[in-house]
Structures are given as C-alpha cells and as structure tokens.
Design an enzyme around this catalytic site. Structure first.
Site, PDB file in Angstrom:
ATOM      1  N   LYS A  98       4.239 -16.715  -0.543  1.00 42.72           N
ATOM      2  CA  LYS A  98       3.702 -15.456  -0.021  1.00 42.72           C
ATOM      3  C   LYS A  98       3.921 -15.346   1.493  1.00 42.72           C
ATOM      4  O   LYS A  98       4.421 -14.345   1.997  1.00 42.72           O
ATOM      5  CB  LYS A  98       2.203 -15.365  -0.361  1.00 42.72           C
ATOM      6  CG  LYS A  98       1.492 -14.199   0.238  1.00 42.72           C
ATOM      7  CD  LYS A  98       1.959 -12.863  -0.315  1.00 42.72           C
ATOM      8  CE  LYS A  98       1.370 -11.714   0.501  1.00 42.72           C
ATOM      9  NZ  LYS A  98       1.858 -10.418   0.086  1.00 42.72           N
ATOM     10  N   GLU A 157       0.860  -1.189   0.000  1.00 43.25           N
ATOM     11  CA  GLU A 157       0.000   0.000   0.000  1.00 43.25           C
ATOM     12  C   GLU A 157       0.894   1.236   0.000  1.00 43.25           C
ATOM     13  O   GLU A 157       1.937   1.252   0.639  1.00 43.25           O
ATOM     14  CB  GLU A 157      -0.898   0.003   1.239  1.00 43.25           C
ATOM     15  CG  GLU A 157      -1.985  -1.036   1.149  1.00 43.25           C
ATOM     16  CD  GLU A 157      -2.763  -1.209   2.441  1.00 43.25           C
ATOM     17  OE1 GLU A 157      -2.784  -0.306   3.262  1.00 43.25           O
ATOM     18  OE2 GLU A 157      -3.350  -2.298   2.601  1.00 43.25           O
ATOM     19  N   ASN A 211       6.495 -12.736   3.537  1.00 42.69           N
ATOM     20  CA  ASN A 211       6.017 -11.760   4.518  1.00 42.69           C
ATOM     21  C   ASN A 211       6.566 -12.047   5.914  1.00 42.69           C
ATOM     22  O   ASN A 211       6.918 -11.130   6.648  1.00 42.69           O
ATOM     23  CB  ASN A 211       4.480 -11.735   4.540  1.00 42.69           C
ATOM     24  CG  ASN A 211       3.937 -10.755   3.519  1.00 42.69           C
ATOM     25  OD1 ASN A 211       4.696 -10.178   2.751  1.00 42.69           O
ATOM     26  ND2 ASN A 211       2.643 -10.552   3.512  1.00 42.69           N
ATOM     27  N   CYS A 267      -1.344  -6.877   6.437  1.00 47.56           N
ATOM     28  CA  CYS A 267      -0.657  -8.083   5.951  1.00 47.56           C
ATOM     29  C   CYS A 267       0.272  -8.726   6.981  1.00 47.56           C
ATOM     30  O   CYS A 267       0.021  -9.851   7.397  1.00 47.56           O
ATOM     31  CB  CYS A 267       0.122  -7.761   4.681  1.00 47.56           C
ATOM     32  SG  CYS A 267      -0.981  -7.426   3.301  1.00 47.56           S
TER      33      CYS A 267
HETATM   34  P1  NAD Z   1      -9.882  -5.261   1.348  1.00 47.03           P
HETATM   35  O1  NAD Z   1     -10.593  -5.531   2.596  1.00 47.03           O
HETATM   36  O2  NAD Z   1      -9.309  -3.887   1.096  1.00 47.03           O
HETATM   37  O3  NAD Z   1     -10.839  -5.586   0.090  1.00 47.03           O
HETATM   38  C1  NAD Z   1     -11.617  -6.734  -0.017  1.00 47.03           C
HETATM   39  C2  NAD Z   1     -12.844  -6.415  -0.865  1.00 47.03           C
HETATM   40  O4  NAD Z   1     -13.513  -7.632  -1.173  1.00 47.03           O
HETATM   41  C3  NAD Z   1     -13.857  -5.502  -0.164  1.00 47.03           C
HETATM   42  O5  NAD Z   1     -14.168  -4.391  -0.977  1.00 47.03           O
HETATM   43  C4  NAD Z   1     -15.086  -6.426   0.020  1.00 47.03           C
HETATM   44  O6  NAD Z   1     -16.319  -5.728  -0.027  1.00 47.03           O
HETATM   45  C5  NAD Z   1     -14.907  -7.376  -1.145  1.00 47.03           C
HETATM   46  N1  NAD Z   1     -15.668  -8.627  -1.000  1.00 47.03           N
HETATM   47  C6  NAD Z   1     -15.790  -9.425   0.084  1.00 47.03           C
HETATM   48  N2  NAD Z   1     -16.572 -10.483  -0.196  1.00 47.03           N
HETATM   49  C7  NAD Z   1     -16.975 -10.339  -1.480  1.00 47.03           C
HETATM   50  C8  NAD Z   1     -17.807 -11.090  -2.353  1.00 47.03           C
HETATM   51  N3  NAD Z   1     -18.410 -12.210  -1.937  1.00 47.03           N
HETATM   52  N4  NAD Z   1     -17.996 -10.653  -3.607  1.00 47.03           N
HETATM   53  C9  NAD Z   1     -17.406  -9.522  -4.037  1.00 47.03           C
HETATM   54  N5  NAD Z   1     -16.615  -8.754  -3.269  1.00 47.03           N
HETATM   55  C10 NAD Z   1     -16.392  -9.157  -2.008  1.00 47.03           C
HETATM   56  O7  NAD Z   1      -8.723  -6.351   1.250  1.00 47.03           O
HETATM   57  P2  NAD Z   1      -7.260  -6.181   0.595  1.00 47.03           P
HETATM   58  O8  NAD Z   1      -6.377  -5.382   1.499  1.00 47.03           O
HETATM   59  O9  NAD Z   1      -7.402  -5.780  -0.826  1.00 47.03           O
HETATM   60  O10 NAD Z   1      -6.731  -7.682   0.679  1.00 47.03           O
HETATM   61  C11 NAD Z   1      -7.249  -8.705  -0.165  1.00 47.03           C
HETATM   62  C12 NAD Z   1      -6.337  -9.907  -0.057  1.00 47.03           C
HETATM   63  O11 NAD Z   1      -5.042  -9.577  -0.596  1.00 47.03           O
HETATM   64  C13 NAD Z   1      -6.074 -10.390   1.362  1.00 47.03           C
HETATM   65  O12 NAD Z   1      -5.967 -11.781   1.351  1.00 47.03           O
HETATM   66  C14 NAD Z   1      -4.733  -9.770   1.706  1.00 47.03           C
HETATM   67  O13 NAD Z   1      -4.023 -10.516   2.656  1.00 47.03           O
HETATM   68  C15 NAD Z   1      -4.026  -9.815   0.374  1.00 47.03           C
HETATM   69  N6  NAD Z   1      -2.977  -8.806   0.205  1.00 47.03           N
HETATM   70  C16 NAD Z   1      -3.185  -7.536   0.657  1.00 47.03           C
HETATM   71  C17 NAD Z   1      -2.196  -6.579   0.444  1.00 47.03           C
HETATM   72  C18 NAD Z   1      -2.377  -5.170   0.956  1.00 47.03           C
HETATM   73  O14 NAD Z   1      -1.393  -4.423   0.978  1.00 47.03           O
HETATM   74  N7  NAD Z   1      -3.584  -4.771   1.343  1.00 47.03           N
HETATM   75  C19 NAD Z   1      -1.006  -6.911  -0.231  1.00 47.03           C
HETATM   76  C20 NAD Z   1      -0.850  -8.215  -0.704  1.00 47.03           C
HETATM   77  C21 NAD Z   1      -1.842  -9.162  -0.476  1.00 47.03           C
END
Ligand code: NAD
Length: 440
Positions: free
Chosen positions: A208, A156, A212, A264
């Site tokens: 992954k 992020e 991390n 994360c």
């Molecule tokens: P987030 O909470 O920002 O976004 C998740 C989205 O999914 C939300 O908008 C939610 O409304 C939507 N959602 C949930 N259930 C749903 C459904 N049934 N249908 C459609 N949409 C649905 O999460 P994020 O930070 O983007 O993280 C997502 C994944 O990626 C996690 O597993 C996280 O560990 C991984 N990840 C995150 C980052 C980071 O920096 N945030 C980096 C690498 C990996």
C-alpha cells in the site's frame, strides 16, 4: 455469504461496507460517531461520493447492510472484522495509530468467539502484529483469532467503481483459515478475473505504501518537469503526453499543477519515510517528492504576483476547494495553504466549490462563499482555478471576462489555454506552459 463487521463508516469503511453488501455478504457497519449512524439510518450520506446513496439504499432494502454504534451488537452477528478507521499523520509525520489500537482493545474486550480480524486502514508495516497483541492483551479470557491485512486502493470520487472493479486485491495472511475467509469474501471478483495478490502480512502492508509513494513521486516528477518547462520555454502538457504514450511510463498521474493532496498521499509519503527510518533505511526519492509538492503553493503565489504584484486589498476568486474533483474532502487540499498565503498577502477572497464549501467553512468561516463560479468571479482582480471540477471546465469566457474587474486567470490545473483566453483579452497563466498552451 460472509458475515462482516466494518468498523468506521468514512470514505473507506462505508464504501467498502456497501460494496461488500452488494457482493451478497451481510455487513454490519459500526461507528462511534452517533450522528453518522443516525444519518445513515435516515438514508443521509455522511460523505459525498457519487452513487453511494443508491448503493447504500439497495443494501439496506435487501437486508444485507446494517448500521450501529454498538460494536458488541455487530460482533455478535458477524465473524470477520474489518478495521477501517482513520490513521492520520501525527505531528512527527508518522501514522497515528491511536484509533486502530483503541479499536483493537475494544475488539479484544468484547471477543466471545474466534474471528478473522482484517486491517483495511493504511497502517505501517508491523501494525497487524501490534493489533494482534492489543486484542490478545484486552481479552478477558484467551480466544484464538486470525489476523489479515487487506489494504484499500479506492480513490475518492470514483470509489465504488474502484472497489467493484479493482486492478488487484491485496491480501496478507498468516494462516490458511484467514486466507480462505478472505478469498471467499472477494470471490465475486473472480468472475472479472481480478488478480488477487496474496502474501505475508508485512508484504501486504508495504504494498500500500509503496504504491501510494510511487504515485506521489510520479506527480512530483511531472511538477518538477513543469517548472523546468516554464524556465526553458517548453509546454509540459505536450511533454507529458509524449511521455505517457511510452508504454513503460503510461499517461496516468502526469498532470502538472498544484500537486497531490487529500487524506492519503501526503500522509502515506510521510509515513513511509518514517517506516524506512525506523528500519534503518532511507526513502530519499520520496522525501524529494514531498519537498517538491510542499513548494507548489509558493509556485502558485509567484505566478499570482507576476500577474498582480501587490495583492493587498485586491479581490481574488478561488474556484475549487476540495483536493480533487468529485469529493468534498478538504484534508491536505492545496486550497488550504493558498488561502493562508493569499490572506497573508492581504487579498480578499471569494470562493466556490460544488460540494466542499460546508467542510471548508468549518476551518475558514471568514471567507466569502459564493453561489457559483460566476458569482465568485464577479468584480475580482484575479481568478485562480484550483480544482478541475467539470463545472469549471466549460466556463462561458465572454461572460467571465465581463464579470472580472481585472481580466486575470491563473489556471493551476492547466484546463484552459492561452489562445482561448487571449480572444477575450484575459491575461492567462498556467503551470509549465509559458505560452499558455494551445488548443491542439
Ligand atoms: P475517515 O476519517 O473518513 O473515516 C474513519 C471513520 O472511523 C470515522 O467515521 C470515525 O468516526 C470512525 N471511527 C474512529 N474510531 C472508531 C471506533 N473506535 N469505532 C468505530 N468507528 C470509529 O477515514 P477514511 O478516509 O475512510 O480512511 C480510513 C483508512 O483508510 C485510513 O487508514 C486511510 O489512510 C485509508 N484509505 C483511505 C482512502 C481514501 O481515499 N480516503 C483510500 C485508501 C485507504
């Protein structure tokens, strides 16, 4: 051109979707959060991420990026489905797969043709197999499909650059078709000679967590060295710099301070401990890293009390609420336990953050939210710098000295040094630099 359905428009889904559209693919982003999709249709970003609004607008203008709340519509128009929903930490520390499994069941229910289904969310080893079972079980009639794992490494605050120019792309597949489809999606990165690491789905899923957890261990390591430096009178900044010049170690993730937070590292370290436990093993190094990190708010409180032994009724300014600069994400931000500890000690809090105040207000409406760092510092007995936003790196020191009721500055990110603060008669403490560090 590939036709991609991206489920979840959070930090990962929206950025990945917008970047994949920029690669030239047609991307349909789906979210159950209707407000999010309405905002995106109106050109309003649901998260703060530098450059994202421009990239999204470009994809929309070029008819390559679409938003919908209807998974059925998105699936109809695409042939590869990315799952990018949240996998938060459950109370027991393991990854909560409720959202992923729910999506898998919906995909199965709506499936009318073959797809490649890709898990982009960070999921424990073995989850892709669970997704496969959930999809199959929900299908009204059996239709073959392929699974792939494609964990995401973006950070992020710099996520667009990270997605567009990654150090590597990791792909796990179990069929030639899935491998072909995934390589085609990332073909634009071949020009940049981005390494594509391809292997089994289990290896991709473990890569992954292993990555991390390693970063978390590195951060906790320097924070433990920082505490040792405090005890023995060494300067951790100098120690870290010299360590980082050793090419075997490298300079990244060696900044002492309040430790890791965000969505994360805290959850992924806990998850890998669980994964190891379930497999009959142990991740003792990662467990130690988690413990070191969890103690850092108390270390900060000890330092605050060294400067101001009784915090009751005293006013404290907190600069920075997000877990790191350039994001509005406050998930597992160190500011959260610190607010709790300071409130328990009876302190009155004045806070500021360039973009995370709205999110923080949702969990702490009672705080005094200020218009800027100078407004926050006004009349306070102690100022604590919690997040190293650029806006806080060049504070006008004579001005803040004049605004403070008590000239005390606890720098939890080692941005300033004792010499600069001493010039303005400010009592200055930092982490792992008993002398306050120097300007050289
Ligand atoms: P987030 O909470 O920002 O976004 C998740 C989205 O999914 C939300 O908008 C939610 O409304 C939507 N959602 C949930 N259930 C749903 C459904 N049934 N249908 C459609 N949409 C649905 O999460 P994020 O930070 O983007 O993280 C997502 C994944 O990626 C996690 O597993 C996280 O560990 C991984 N990840 C995150 C980052 C980071 O920096 N945030 C980096 C690498 C990996």
């Amino acid at each position: 051109m590939s036709r991609i359905c991206m489920i979840g428009t959070g930090y990962v889904g929206l950025v990945s979707g917008a970047c994949l559209a920029d690669f030239g693919h047609e991307v349909w982003c789906v979210d159950i959060n209707e407000q999010r999709i309405a905002d995106l249709h109106a050109g309003k970003m649901p998260i703060y991420e530098p450059g994202l609004d421009r990239l999204v607008a470009k994809g929309v203008d070029n008819d390559r990026l679409f938003f919908t709340t209807s998974l059925a519509e998105a699936m109809e128009r695409t042939d590869t489905i990315f799952i990018a929903v949240q996998t938060p930490m459950s109370d027991s520390g393991e990854a909560d797969l409720t959202y992923v499994v729910k999506v898998a069941e919906e995909i199965g229910r709506l499936m009318k043709k073959p797809y490649v289904i890709v898990t982009k969310s960070t999921v424990p080893v073995g989850t892709s197999r669970k997704v496969k079972q959930a999809v199959s079980a929900a299908q009204p009639k059996p239709i073959p499909f392929d699974m792939a794992s494609n964990p995401e490494f973006l950070r992020e605050g710099s996520s667009i650059e990270d997605f567009m120019r990654p150090d590597r792309v990791v792909i796990g597949t179990e069929s030639e078709n899935a491998e072909k489809v995934m390589r085609e999606i990332y073909r634009p990165l071949y020009l940049l000679e981005t390494p594509i690491v391809h292997g089994s789905i289990e290896s991709a899923e473990l890569i992954k967590y292993a990555s991390n957890a390693f970063l978390a261990v590195k951060i906790s390591y320097i924070n433990e060295i920082s505490q040792l430096a405090d005890r023995v009178g060494a300067d951790v900044s100098l120690v870290a710099r010299a360590m980082g010049l050793d090419k075997r170690i490298g300079p990244k993730f060696l900044h002492a301070g309040l430790g890791f937070g965000g969505s994360c590292l805290p959850k992924d370290t806990n998850a890998i401990v669980h994964i190891a436990g379930e497999a009959g093993g142990d991740m003792s190094i990662v467990r130690a890293a988690i413990a070191v990190n969890a103690a850092l708010p108390d270390v900060a409180m000890d330092k605050a009390r060294e400067m101001l032994p009784d915090l009751k009724g005293r006013t404290v300014a907190l600069l920075g609420l997000s877990f790191k600069p350039n994001t509005d994400d406050i998930r597992d931000a160190p500011a959260r336990p610190l607010v709790r500890l300071l409130q328990e000690a009876g302190a009155e809090l004045r806070v500021h953050d360039p973009v995370a105040m709205d999110n923080f207000r949702g969990i702490h409406p009672e705080l005094m939210y200020c218009d800027g760092p100078y407004h926050a510092i006004e009349g306070t007995d102690l100022t604590m710098l919690l997040t190293e936003w650029n806006e806080y790196r060049q504070l006008d020191l004579p001005r803040i000295a004049g605004l403070m009721a008590g000239r005390r500055f606890l720098d939890c990110r080692n941005v300033y040094n004792g010499e600069m603060m001493a010039e303005h008669d400010i009592d200055y403490r930092s982490f792992g630099r008993p002398g306050g560090g120097s300007s050289t």
